[in-house]
Design a protein around this motif. Structure first.
Motif, PDB file in Angstrom:
ATOM      1  N   MET A   1      35.843  53.083   3.834  1.00  0.00           N
ATOM      2  CA  MET A   1      35.169  53.181   5.120  1.00  0.00           C
ATOM      3  C   MET A   1      35.250  51.821   5.815  1.00  0.00           C
ATOM      4  O   MET A   1      34.927  50.802   5.217  1.00  0.00           O
ATOM      5  N   PRO A   2      35.648  51.796   7.091  1.00  0.00           N
ATOM      6  CA  PRO A   2      35.774  50.525   7.801  1.00  0.00           C
ATOM      7  C   PRO A   2      34.400  49.909   8.064  1.00  0.00           C
ATOM      8  O   PRO A   2      33.400  50.606   8.156  1.00  0.00           O
ATOM      9  N   HIS A   3      34.381  48.593   8.183  1.00  0.00           N
ATOM     10  CA  HIS A   3      33.150  47.879   8.500  1.00  0.00           C
ATOM     11  C   HIS A   3      32.765  48.182   9.948  1.00  0.00           C
ATOM     12  O   HIS A   3      33.587  48.093  10.850  1.00  0.00           O
ATOM     13  N   LEU A   4      31.505  48.540  10.162  1.00  0.00           N
ATOM     14  CA  LEU A   4      31.018  48.820  11.507  1.00  0.00           C
ATOM     15  C   LEU A   4      30.049  47.733  11.926  1.00  0.00           C
ATOM     16  O   LEU A   4      29.280  47.226  11.115  1.00  0.00           O
ATOM     17  N   THR A   5      30.081  47.376  13.202  1.00  0.00           N
ATOM     18  CA  THR A   5      29.073  46.462  13.723  1.00  0.00           C
ATOM     19  C   THR A   5      27.751  47.215  13.764  1.00  0.00           C
ATOM     20  O   THR A   5      27.718  48.444  13.657  1.00  0.00           O
ATOM     21  N   CYS A   6      26.669  46.501  13.943  1.00  0.00           N
ATOM     22  CA  CYS A   6      25.371  47.171  14.007  1.00  0.00           C
ATOM     23  C   CYS A   6      25.328  48.157  15.166  1.00  0.00           C
ATOM     24  O   CYS A   6      24.744  49.228  15.070  1.00  0.00           O
ATOM     25  N   CYS A   7      25.986  47.817  16.253  1.00  0.00           N
ATOM     26  CA  CYS A   7      26.029  48.690  17.420  1.00  0.00           C
ATOM     27  C   CYS A   7      26.780  49.983  17.100  1.00  0.00           C
ATOM     28  O   CYS A   7      26.315  51.075  17.397  1.00  0.00           O
ATOM     29  N   GLU A   8      27.947  49.858  16.468  1.00  0.00           N
ATOM     30  CA  GLU A   8      28.731  51.044  16.111  1.00  0.00           C
ATOM     31  C   GLU A   8      27.997  51.899  15.094  1.00  0.00           C
ATOM     32  O   GLU A   8      28.005  53.122  15.182  1.00  0.00           O
ATOM     33  N   ALA A   9      27.341  51.274  14.129  1.00  0.00           N
ATOM     34  CA  ALA A   9      26.590  52.017  13.125  1.00  0.00           C
ATOM     35  C   ALA A   9      25.452  52.786  13.780  1.00  0.00           C
ATOM     36  O   ALA A   9      25.190  53.942  13.442  1.00  0.00           O
ATOM     37  N   SER A  10      24.787  52.172  14.737  1.00  0.00           N
ATOM     38  CA  SER A  10      23.704  52.838  15.445  1.00  0.00           C
ATOM     39  C   SER A  10      24.218  54.066  16.179  1.00  0.00           C
ATOM     40  O   SER A  10      23.593  55.121  16.163  1.00  0.00           O
ATOM     41  N   PHE A  11      25.390  53.944  16.824  1.00  0.00           N
ATOM     42  CA  PHE A  11      25.969  55.087  17.524  1.00  0.00           C
ATOM     43  C   PHE A  11      26.311  56.195  16.546  1.00  0.00           C
ATOM     44  O   PHE A  11      26.083  57.368  16.827  1.00  0.00           O
ATOM     45  N   ALA A  12      26.860  55.839  15.397  1.00  0.00           N
ATOM     46  CA  ALA A  12      27.234  56.841  14.399  1.00  0.00           C
ATOM     47  C   ALA A  12      26.005  57.580  13.900  1.00  0.00           C
ATOM     48  O   ALA A  12      26.012  58.807  13.764  1.00  0.00           O
ATOM     49  N   ILE A  13      24.929  56.853  13.628  1.00  0.00           N
ATOM     50  CA  ILE A  13      23.697  57.479  13.145  1.00  0.00           C
ATOM     51  C   ILE A  13      23.113  58.378  14.221  1.00  0.00           C
ATOM     52  O   ILE A  13      22.731  59.515  13.959  1.00  0.00           O
ATOM     53  N   ARG A  14      23.051  57.894  15.459  1.00  0.00           N
ATOM     54  CA  ARG A  14      22.498  58.695  16.550  1.00  0.00           C
ATOM     55  C   ARG A  14      23.329  59.941  16.790  1.00  0.00           C
ATOM     56  O   ARG A  14      22.793  61.008  17.070  1.00  0.00           O
ATOM     57  N   ALA A  15      24.650  59.822  16.677  1.00  0.00           N
ATOM     58  CA  ALA A  15      25.509  60.982  16.895  1.00  0.00           C
ATOM     59  C   ALA A  15      25.233  62.049  15.844  1.00  0.00           C
ATOM     60  O   ALA A  15      25.187  63.240  16.147  1.00  0.00           O
ATOM     61  N   ARG A  16      25.024  61.626  14.592  1.00  0.00           N
ATOM     62  CA  ARG A  16      24.733  62.590  13.532  1.00  0.00           C
ATOM     63  C   ARG A  16      23.374  63.234  13.709  1.00  0.00           C
ATOM     64  O   ARG A  16      23.179  64.394  13.381  1.00  0.00           O
ATOM     65  N   ARG A  17      22.407  62.478  14.246  1.00  0.00           N
ATOM     66  CA  ARG A  17      21.059  63.010  14.438  1.00  0.00           C
ATOM     67  C   ARG A  17      20.925  63.766  15.748  1.00  0.00           C
ATOM     68  O   ARG A  17      19.911  64.392  16.000  1.00  0.00           O
ATOM     69  N   GLY A  18      21.914  63.660  16.604  1.00  0.00           N
ATOM     70  CA  GLY A  18      21.826  64.324  17.897  1.00  0.00           C
ATOM     71  C   GLY A  18      21.151  63.480  18.950  1.00  0.00           C
ATOM     72  O   GLY A  18      20.619  63.995  19.911  1.00  0.00           O
TER      73      GLY A  18
ATOM     74  N   PRO B   1      29.855  41.043  32.136  1.00  0.00           N
ATOM     75  CA  PRO B   1      29.313  40.557  30.861  1.00  0.00           C
ATOM     76  C   PRO B   1      28.587  41.644  30.056  1.00  0.00           C
ATOM     77  O   PRO B   1      28.576  41.613  28.836  1.00  0.00           O
ATOM     78  N   ARG B   2      28.018  42.625  30.750  1.00  0.00           N
ATOM     79  CA  ARG B   2      27.338  43.735  30.059  1.00  0.00           C
ATOM     80  C   ARG B   2      28.342  44.538  29.243  1.00  0.00           C
ATOM     81  O   ARG B   2      28.079  44.938  28.106  1.00  0.00           O
ATOM     82  N   ILE B   3      29.523  44.770  29.807  1.00  0.00           N
ATOM     83  CA  ILE B   3      30.582  45.485  29.095  1.00  0.00           C
ATOM     84  C   ILE B   3      31.055  44.647  27.907  1.00  0.00           C
ATOM     85  O   ILE B   3      31.242  45.169  26.807  1.00  0.00           O
ATOM     86  N   SER B   4      31.236  43.365  28.115  1.00  0.00           N
ATOM     87  CA  SER B   4      31.688  42.480  27.047  1.00  0.00           C
ATOM     88  C   SER B   4      30.709  42.472  25.877  1.00  0.00           C
ATOM     89  O   SER B   4      31.119  42.574  24.710  1.00  0.00           O
ATOM     90  N   ARG B   5      29.412  42.359  26.167  1.00  0.00           N
ATOM     91  CA  ARG B   5      28.413  42.347  25.093  1.00  0.00           C
ATOM     92  C   ARG B   5      28.420  43.661  24.332  1.00  0.00           C
ATOM     93  O   ARG B   5      28.277  43.681  23.110  1.00  0.00           O
ATOM     94  N   PHE B   6      28.610  44.766  25.041  1.00  0.00           N
ATOM     95  CA  PHE B   6      28.686  46.075  24.394  1.00  0.00           C
ATOM     96  C   PHE B   6      29.921  46.160  23.494  1.00  0.00           C
ATOM     97  O   PHE B   6      29.833  46.561  22.333  1.00  0.00           O
ATOM     98  N   LEU B   7      31.077  45.762  24.017  1.00  0.00           N
ATOM     99  CA  LEU B   7      32.318  45.836  23.238  1.00  0.00           C
ATOM    100  C   LEU B   7      32.275  44.952  22.000  1.00  0.00           C
ATOM    101  O   LEU B   7      32.899  45.272  20.987  1.00  0.00           O
ATOM    102  N   ASN B   8      31.551  43.839  22.070  1.00  0.00           N
ATOM    103  CA  ASN B   8      31.454  42.918  20.938  1.00  0.00           C
ATOM    104  C   ASN B   8      30.295  43.238  20.003  1.00  0.00           C
ATOM    105  O   ASN B   8      30.033  42.492  19.066  1.00  0.00           O
TER     106      ASN B   8
END
Length: 102
Positions: A1-18, A57-64
């Motif tokens: 499993m690839p390493h996820l940033t905290c942001c990506e992990a949060s999205f993955a968890i939220r997607a599974r929970r709906g 900068p908002r997009i940059s912070r999200f992407l990073n």
């Protein structure tokens, strides 16, 4: 499993929970999907920011992975990134997206 940033992990968890509590019909979109969209379309972060009404900068912070989008920004990102008419990256800022002709 690839390493996820905290942001990506949060999205993955939220997607599974709906989605998170209080978010109705949230369209979950992660930094990786947005980065792929930018590469595919040739759009800059500034162009994407302009299209959805935020600053670059908002997009940059999200992407990073430094900042998660609020529900409104998440919906706007999902709408732009997943829109079929945007897939080719045609058009300039300020021009309406091309609509398919019958």
């Amino acid at each position: 499993m690839p390493h996820l940033t905290c942001c990506e992990a949060s999205f993955a968890i939220r997607a599974r929970r709906g989605g998170a509590p209080g978010e109705e019909n949230a369209v979950s979109v992660g930094p990786r999907e947005v980065a792929e969209f930018l590469q595919r379309t040739g759009w800059s972060q500034a162009r994407l920011a302009w299209e959805i009404g935020v600053r670059q900068p908002r997009i940059s912070r999200f992407l990073n992975g430094l900042k998660r989008p609020n529900p409104e920004l998440e919906r706007a990102l999902g709408t732009v990134v997943r829109a079929p008419s945007r897939a080719a990256g045609a058009g300039n800022p300020g021009e309406p997206a091309a609509t398919p002709q019958p």
